[in-house]
Enzyme design. Sequence first.
Site, mmCIF file in Angstrom:
data_model
loop_
_atom_site.group_PDB
_atom_site.id
_atom_site.type_symbol
_atom_site.label_atom_id
_atom_site.label_comp_id
_atom_site.label_asym_id
_atom_site.label_seq_id
_atom_site.Cartn_x
_atom_site.Cartn_y
_atom_site.Cartn_z
ATOM 1 N N GLN A 233 -4.731 -1.704 9.726
ATOM 2 C CA GLN A 233 -4.556 -3.001 9.077
ATOM 3 C C GLN A 233 -5.141 -4.105 9.960
ATOM 4 O OE1 GLN A 233 -3.312 -3.539 5.887
ATOM 5 N NE2 GLN A 233 -4.046 -5.620 6.245
ATOM 6 N N ASP B 62 -11.262 3.126 4.269
ATOM 7 C CA ASP B 62 -11.688 1.740 4.045
ATOM 8 C C ASP B 62 -13.213 1.645 3.947
ATOM 9 O OD1 ASP B 62 -9.623 -0.108 3.707
ATOM 10 O OD2 ASP B 62 -9.053 0.012 5.823
ATOM 11 N N LYS C 297 0.848 -1.204 0.000
ATOM 12 C CA LYS C 297 0.000 0.000 0.000
ATOM 13 C C LYS C 297 0.878 1.247 0.000
ATOM 14 C CE LYS C 297 -3.878 -2.375 2.116
ATOM 15 N NZ LYS C 297 -4.533 -2.835 3.340
#
Length: 292
Positions: free
Chosen positions: A98, A121, A54
């Site tokens: 994460q 997200d 990422k």
Amino acid sequence: MTARLLDGKAIASEIREELAKDVAAFTQCSGVTPCLAAILVGDDPASDVYVRNKRRACEKTGVDSQLHRLPVETKEDELLALIGALNTAASVHGILVQLPLPKQIDETRVLDAVHALKDVDSFHPENVGLVSQGRPRFLPCTPHGCMQILHRSGIEASGKHAVVVGRSEIVGKPLASMLVQRNSHLGPTAANATVTVCHSRTANLAEITRQADILVAAIGQAKFITADMVKPGATVIDVGINRTEEGLVGDVDFDAVKKIAGTITPVPGGVGPLTIAMLLANTLTAAKLQNA
Ligand code: NDP
């Protein structure tokens, strides 16, 4: 007959190039560089790889990134305090926690604590609600990646029977919700599907999957979808990432299903690269929203 392969890597790189231009234009006009802060708790090797990928994608697109590494024994309050600080940091536009988190930390409490305008997200209840009402602020990354693959490969969802196997909050549910909408940011042809969602309690699963024009596998079990579960000519989107002795494999028995399907995504190189590209798109959206 062998199915047409949908090249997620190529599509993701096309999207990243478009994004890099959009990021440069935004930065030039606002003086602001979008910034994604990633939080990694513990030392799970897979999570480490995801976060590294990422960050690398951020660099290539002109997006700044920060990595906040916390030890595996981190307490929930400590993680919440970091999120609180990032929520108010003007230089940070997107926050990514994460997953998975260590057992002592309540995932829902943590994800709910991310400011809704920095929730790249799209896990925050406010953002989930907006997606389900068909007026998204941020589109959830993996489902959005699936939609982009279909759209950019010329596969219309409108009027098709889409069967999504898996009902997780991250993939199955939001994807089903996006496919069933009247419209999408990619236009009405990328929405308006007739959607069936299947899960571990679904009876006669193969009978249902065989009706799918578009079959999405988001199960988390290697090679679960076998050739007899697929309608000839169907589009098969494999979201699964399973680490096995033979390497990374999807939730679809690729070698057998590609002989039946019309189009299929491989693993790796299918949905995975799109997920990261869509995260970058959300980071740009977040920076724009915070500088409106
Ligand atoms: P979850 O474990 O959260 O959900 C799995 C879903 O599959 C559940 O709804 C479960 O049903 C269903 N399921 C499990 N077994 C069966 C079965 N025998 N028959 C029918 N349905 C079943 O997984 P995620 O959604 O988070 O992830 C799914 C896969 O996608 C994983 O391999 C993951 O690694 C991968 N993934 C890939 C991403 C990418 O970027 N490509 C991003 C995110 C995930 P029930 O609800 O009843 O338990």
